[in-house]
Design an enzyme around this catalytic site. Structure first.
Site, PDB file in Angstrom:
ATOM      1  N   CYS A  48       0.872  -1.235  -0.124  1.00 19.89           N
ATOM      2  CA  CYS A  48       0.112   0.094  -0.062  1.00 19.89           C
ATOM      3  C   CYS A  48       0.707   1.378  -0.091  1.00 19.89           C
ATOM      4  O   CYS A  48       1.674   1.419   0.900  1.00 19.89           O
ATOM      5  CB  CYS A  48      -1.024   0.004   1.286  1.00 19.89           C
ATOM      6  N   TRP A  81      -7.968  -7.211   4.810  1.00 21.44           N
ATOM      7  CA  TRP A  81      -6.459  -7.487   5.041  1.00 21.44           C
ATOM      8  C   TRP A  81      -6.379  -8.612   5.977  1.00 21.44           C
ATOM      9  O   TRP A  81      -6.963  -8.666   7.190  1.00 21.44           O
ATOM     10  CB  TRP A  81      -5.696  -6.301   5.530  1.00 21.44           C
ATOM     11  N   ARG A 109     -14.516  -0.277   4.387  1.00 24.99           N
ATOM     12  CA  ARG A 109     -13.694  -0.775   3.879  1.00 24.99           C
ATOM     13  C   ARG A 109     -12.473  -0.724   4.938  1.00 24.99           C
ATOM     14  O   ARG A 109     -12.220   0.330   5.614  1.00 24.99           O
ATOM     15  CB  ARG A 109     -12.768  -0.339   2.634  1.00 24.99           C
ATOM     16  N   VAL A 110     -11.559  -1.787   5.230  1.00 22.47           N
ATOM     17  CA  VAL A 110     -10.769  -1.933   6.488  1.00 22.47           C
ATOM     18  C   VAL A 110      -9.393  -1.399   5.638  1.00 22.47           C
ATOM     19  O   VAL A 110      -8.832  -2.193   4.886  1.00 22.47           O
ATOM     20  CB  VAL A 110     -10.386  -3.214   6.970  1.00 22.47           C
ATOM     21  N   THR A 111      -8.902  -0.270   5.952  1.00 26.73           N
ATOM     22  CA  THR A 111      -7.768   0.375   5.414  1.00 26.73           C
ATOM     23  C   THR A 111      -6.268   0.247   6.125  1.00 26.73           C
ATOM     24  O   THR A 111      -6.738   0.196   7.307  1.00 26.73           O
ATOM     25  CB  THR A 111      -7.766   1.752   4.866  1.00 26.73           C
ATOM     26  N   VAL A 112      -5.324   0.186   5.379  1.00 25.99           N
ATOM     27  CA  VAL A 112      -3.744   0.504   6.098  1.00 25.99           C
ATOM     28  C   VAL A 112      -3.343   1.901   5.384  1.00 25.99           C
ATOM     29  O   VAL A 112      -3.763   2.118   4.408  1.00 25.99           O
ATOM     30  CB  VAL A 112      -2.839  -0.624   5.989  1.00 25.99           C
ATOM     31  N   TYR A 175      -5.237   6.098  -9.253  1.00 27.98           N
ATOM     32  CA  TYR A 175      -6.482   5.201  -8.717  1.00 27.98           C
ATOM     33  C   TYR A 175      -7.665   5.860  -9.417  1.00 27.98           C
ATOM     34  O   TYR A 175      -8.504   5.147  -9.891  1.00 27.98           O
ATOM     35  CB  TYR A 175      -6.733   5.353  -7.111  1.00 27.98           C
TER      36      TYR A 175
END
Length: 309
Positions: A48, A81, A109-112, A175
């Site tokens: 990422c 993730w 959404r689960v983000t880093v 993106y």
């Protein structure tokens, strides 16, 4: 395994979801989250670009023994993730478990990157633009001797202005191009992206770094996108007007940064390629990961001649 990605697309245009957790860690603890060694755990993916910038800053400032680190697998599926092995500190198998432990109603959404408070056992922030500046401004008492001032007060206005342009047209611009579902939004994004790369190429003709002769937050924010450009964005996201290697100054600049351990050692091309080409099953349904391109990142860059800015 091809991933199922939930994206917000409006009128063929990609829109990034807002960050859910935006609490702040402060040097004086006034936020309720004091900048204490050993208290926080930074979760990242080497794939990422938003997480990559936090890895670079953590290394540049010598915070490896101050802020812990957890790394997820580069392949993300519909469950989000996943840790290759259960995280040794939290016991989580999926990062989503920690999001839901903090907000049981969370469905986004689960983000880093994101930062977990091991004492309060909750997610403090997934606000990626603030994570690096927090390390730079709030953890100063724990910086290694000789650590660079990446966000100097006298340059912050100029850094912020450039960062806004770079975020809109380059960092997020790739993106916007790659996830566009109609021609007009795609072409708008690509045109804006390469217009900015042209401006940066000109800027770097007389400056070693974006702000002159000193490394700053602006360089940290640009580098992850450039590092992924020819490897992923040029083909996978159709950002193919030109390659990074076609820009003499940008290509020399990114090799100059790559020669520093904080940049080089946090750049994992294997994770980058496997994440994008396998996770984005709608763009690359086969899940085949290309072998190329073959690029020599250690080729001499000759940027030292601009050291005086």
């Amino acid at each position: 395994m091809t991933g199922i990605i939930t994206r917000e697309i409006k009128g063929g245009r990609f829109e990034r979801q807002p960050n859910r957790f935006t609490d702040r860690i402060t040097a004086d603890g006034s936020s309720g989250y004091p900048a204490e060694p050993g208290r926080y755990r930074l979760f990242v993916s080497y794939a990422c670009p938003w997480a990559h910038r936090s890895l670079i800053v953590r290394r540049l400032l010598g915070l490896e023994n101050v802020i812990g680190l957890g790394v997820v697998d580069p392949i993300r599926d519909d469950r989000g993730w996943r840790f290759p092995e259960p995280d040794p500190v939290t016991g989580a198998t999926f990062l989503a478990e920690l999001y839901q432990a903090t907000d049981p109603s969370y469905e986004g959404r689960v983000t880093v990157p994101c930062v977990w408070d091991t004492r309060a056992e909750r997610m403090v922030t997934n606000d990626f633009p603030a994570i690096t500046t927090t390390m730079e401004l709030e953890f100063t008492a724990h910086h290694a001797p000789g650590a660079p001032d990446l966000y100097p007060e006298e340059l912050r206005a100029e850094i912020d202005e450039l960062n806004e342009l770079v975020y809109t047209t380059v960092n997020n611009g790739v993106y916007k191009a790659g996830f566009a579902t109609s021609q007009e939004p795609y072409e708008e994004a690509v045109d804006a992206l390469f217009d900015t790369l042209d401006l940066l190429e000109e800027r770097l003709a007389t400056r070693r770094y974006l702000m002159g002769d000193r490394l700053t937050e602006a360089d940290v924010r640009l580098y992850p996108t450039l590092a992924r450009f020819d490897v992923v964005y040029h083909g996978h996201f159709k950002c193919n007007l030109r390659r990074l290697v076609d820009y003499p100054n940008l290509w020399g600049y990114v090799r100059d940064l790559y020669s520093m351990p904080a940049f080089r050692d946090t750049t994992n091309f294997d994770h980058i390629k496997r994440h994008y080409y396998v996770t984005h099953g709608d763009i690359n349904p086969s899940g085949v990961v290309p072998k190329g391109p073959i690029i020599d990142w250690t080729e001499p860059h000759d940027r030292g001649r601009l050291a005086a800015g």
